[in-house]
Design an enzyme around this catalytic site. Sequence first.
Site, mmCIF file in Angstrom:
data_model
loop_
_atom_site.group_PDB
_atom_site.id
_atom_site.type_symbol
_atom_site.label_atom_id
_atom_site.label_comp_id
_atom_site.label_asym_id
_atom_site.label_seq_id
_atom_site.Cartn_x
_atom_site.Cartn_y
_atom_site.Cartn_z
ATOM 1 N N ARG A 162 0.821 -1.222 0.000
ATOM 2 C CA ARG A 162 0.000 0.000 0.000
ATOM 3 C C ARG A 162 0.857 1.276 0.000
ATOM 4 O O ARG A 162 0.505 2.269 0.627
ATOM 5 C CB ARG A 162 -0.957 0.043 1.208
ATOM 6 N N SER A 237 -10.899 -0.523 2.559
ATOM 7 C CA SER A 237 -10.208 -0.610 3.847
ATOM 8 C C SER A 237 -9.871 0.795 4.329
ATOM 9 O O SER A 237 -9.199 1.534 3.620
ATOM 10 C CB SER A 237 -8.898 -1.370 3.702
ATOM 11 N N GLU A 333 -5.476 4.053 5.898
ATOM 12 C CA GLU A 333 -5.004 3.712 4.560
ATOM 13 C C GLU A 333 -5.516 4.755 3.567
ATOM 14 O O GLU A 333 -4.874 5.033 2.565
ATOM 15 C CB GLU A 333 -5.535 2.316 4.222
HETATM 16 N N1 EPU Z 1 -11.049 -10.331 10.001
HETATM 17 C C1 EPU Z 1 -11.795 -10.342 11.164
HETATM 18 N N2 EPU Z 1 -12.818 -9.457 11.274
HETATM 19 C C2 EPU Z 1 -13.126 -8.564 10.295
HETATM 20 C C3 EPU Z 1 -12.367 -8.566 9.117
HETATM 21 C C4 EPU Z 1 -11.324 -9.458 8.986
HETATM 22 O O1 EPU Z 1 -11.546 -11.127 12.079
HETATM 23 O O2 EPU Z 1 -14.086 -7.812 10.478
HETATM 24 C C5 EPU Z 1 -9.985 -11.339 9.819
HETATM 25 C C6 EPU Z 1 -10.413 -12.412 8.818
HETATM 26 O O3 EPU Z 1 -11.127 -13.428 9.431
HETATM 27 C C7 EPU Z 1 -9.095 -12.901 8.275
HETATM 28 C C8 EPU Z 1 -8.226 -11.658 8.295
HETATM 29 O O4 EPU Z 1 -8.845 -10.746 9.221
HETATM 30 O O5 EPU Z 1 -8.520 -13.857 9.128
HETATM 31 C C9 EPU Z 1 -8.041 -11.035 6.939
HETATM 32 O O6 EPU Z 1 -9.300 -10.635 6.420
HETATM 33 P P1 EPU Z 1 -9.575 -10.422 4.844
HETATM 34 O O7 EPU Z 1 -9.153 -11.611 4.094
HETATM 35 O O8 EPU Z 1 -10.972 -9.944 4.686
HETATM 36 O O9 EPU Z 1 -8.555 -9.293 4.406
HETATM 37 P P2 EPU Z 1 -8.022 -7.980 5.114
HETATM 38 O O10 EPU Z 1 -6.608 -8.199 5.521
HETATM 39 O O11 EPU Z 1 -8.965 -7.509 6.153
HETATM 40 C C10 EPU Z 1 -6.955 -6.984 2.939
HETATM 41 C C11 EPU Z 1 -6.981 -5.712 2.143
HETATM 42 C C12 EPU Z 1 -8.262 -5.626 1.303
HETATM 43 C C13 EPU Z 1 -8.306 -6.829 0.390
HETATM 44 C C14 EPU Z 1 -8.254 -8.110 1.234
HETATM 45 C C15 EPU Z 1 -8.158 -9.365 0.404
HETATM 46 C C16 EPU Z 1 -5.683 -4.101 3.395
HETATM 47 C C17 EPU Z 1 -5.697 -2.847 4.220
HETATM 48 N N3 EPU Z 1 -6.864 -4.554 2.996
HETATM 49 O O12 EPU Z 1 -8.023 -6.930 3.889
HETATM 50 O O13 EPU Z 1 -8.167 -4.454 0.505
HETATM 51 O O14 EPU Z 1 -9.472 -6.831 -0.421
HETATM 52 O O15 EPU Z 1 -7.065 -8.097 2.077
HETATM 53 O O16 EPU Z 1 -6.873 -9.449 -0.137
HETATM 54 O O17 EPU Z 1 -4.614 -4.628 3.122
HETATM 55 C C18 EPU Z 1 -8.726 -2.142 0.315
HETATM 56 O O18 EPU Z 1 -7.507 -1.913 0.335
HETATM 57 O O19 EPU Z 1 -9.574 -1.218 0.214
HETATM 58 C C19 EPU Z 1 -9.193 -3.516 0.446
HETATM 59 C C20 EPU Z 1 -10.476 -3.825 0.514
#
Ligand code: EPU
Length: 337
Positions: A162, A237, A333
Site C-alpha cells: 500500500r 479498507s 489507509e
Molecule cells: N477479520 C476479522 N474481522 C473482520 C475482518 C477481517 O476477524 O471484520 C480477519 C479475517 O477473518 C481474516 C483476516 O482478518 O482472518 C483477513 O481478512 P480479509 O481476508 O478480509 O482481508 P483484510 O486483511 O482484512 C486486505 C486488504 C483488502 C483486500 C483483502 C483481500 C488491506 C488494508 N486490505 O483486507 O483491501 O481486499 O485483504 O486481499 O490490506 C482495500 O484496500 O480497500 C481492500 C479492501
Amino acid sequence: MRVEENKSLKNYNTFGIDCTARYFVSVESIEELKQALSEKNSKELFILGGGSNMLLTGDLDAFVIHINLKGIEILKETETEVFVKAMAGENWHAFVQYCIASDFGGLENLALIPGTVGAAPIQNIGAYGVELKDTFVSCNTVEVETLKEREFTKDECAFEYRNSIFKNEAKGKYIITSVTFRLTKKNHKTSVSYGDIQKVLNDKKIETPTIKDISEAVIAIRQSKLPDPKILGNSGSFFKNPVVDAETFQEFRRNFPEAPFYEVSPTEFKIPAGWLIEKAGFKGQRFGDAGVHKNQALVLVNYGKASGKQLWELAMEIQKKVKEMTGIFIEPEVNVF
Ligand code: EPU
C-alpha cells in the site's frame, strides 16, 4: 475544458461526502491537463481520480483537476505476452474486465477494486495475494511544476505494501496519465493460495481455474464482504494492516493467541486490522450515519448524511480503542483531506 466554481463533489467520492471544490475542471487529454495546470496559477492543486480512497473532512479551497483521460492500447505483443497501456481515467474494474475478456492474465485477483487506473500505482493496490506491482511495467506522468512528461519504471516507483514513491518523495509533484502492464496470453500464472478463493473454487468443484473463474470468485468474495459504494458510501479498507516487529508481536501473541497473522519476514508480522477492530467491539456499530461495516470491520461506511468529520472522529476513536485494548497502533489507509 471548463473551470467550474463551488462544485459539489458528492458524486466524485465513494464515501458520498457532500463537500465542494472551489474550482473544478475535468480534463480529457494530456493537452487539457497541461492547460489546466497552467491556468491554476498559485491556487492549491488537488488531483481527483475515482475518489475511492479518500475522506473529505471539509470543502476544498483548491483547484481540483478530475483526471478523465480514456483509452486502452496494446503496445506490443509476443506469442505469450502482451504489453497493455491504459489511460489514467479508465475505471479500474472495467479495465480488468477488458483484460479477462481478451484472456490477458495477471489482474484477475484485482477485480472489483473501486477507483481508476491512474490511482492504482499510488498505493500499489492489492487483494487476494496479488499486488499491482506484479504486472506493472511503467507509468507516464506530467510534472506539475514544469509540465514535462516523465516515465517512471517499476524500480523508480519503489512499490511496497500500500505504498509507492507517489505517496512519498514524488507526492503532489507528478500526475499519472497512463499505466503500462505486462500480462500473459497463455500459461497464465494464477494465484489461488488466498484461502477464500480456494474455498469458492472448491465449492464450485473447479480444479484448474481459468482467469475468468478466478475473477468471478474474487467478485463473489468481495460482494459478500465489502459494501458496494453505489449503495453504501465507503472507501474500502479504512486502515492498513499493521506490520509490527518481533517483540511487539510476541507480546501481542501472549495476550491474543487466537489472532490471525501473517509472517512478512522473521522480524516482521502483519496483523489484520479488521480482526483488531472487531476485537475492540466496533464491528457493525453505528454512530449516527457513520458506522463500521457488519461483514468487514476494516471498512467504515456512510449510511447517508455522515460528514467527513464524523467519519474521521469515528476512525480516531477506533484507533485509540484498538491501541488501548491490543497494544497495536493502526494507521489510516485512505487519504484524509
Ligand atoms: N477479520 C476479522 N474481522 C473482520 C475482518 C477481517 O476477524 O471484520 C480477519 C479475517 O477473518 C481474516 C483476516 O482478518 O482472518 C483477513 O481478512 P480479509 O481476508 O478480509 O482481508 P483484510 O486483511 O482484512 C486486505 C486488504 C483488502 C483486500 C483483502 C483481500 C488491506 C488494508 N486490505 O483486507 O483491501 O481486499 O485483504 O486481499 O490490506 C482495500 O484496500 O480497500 C481492500 C479492501
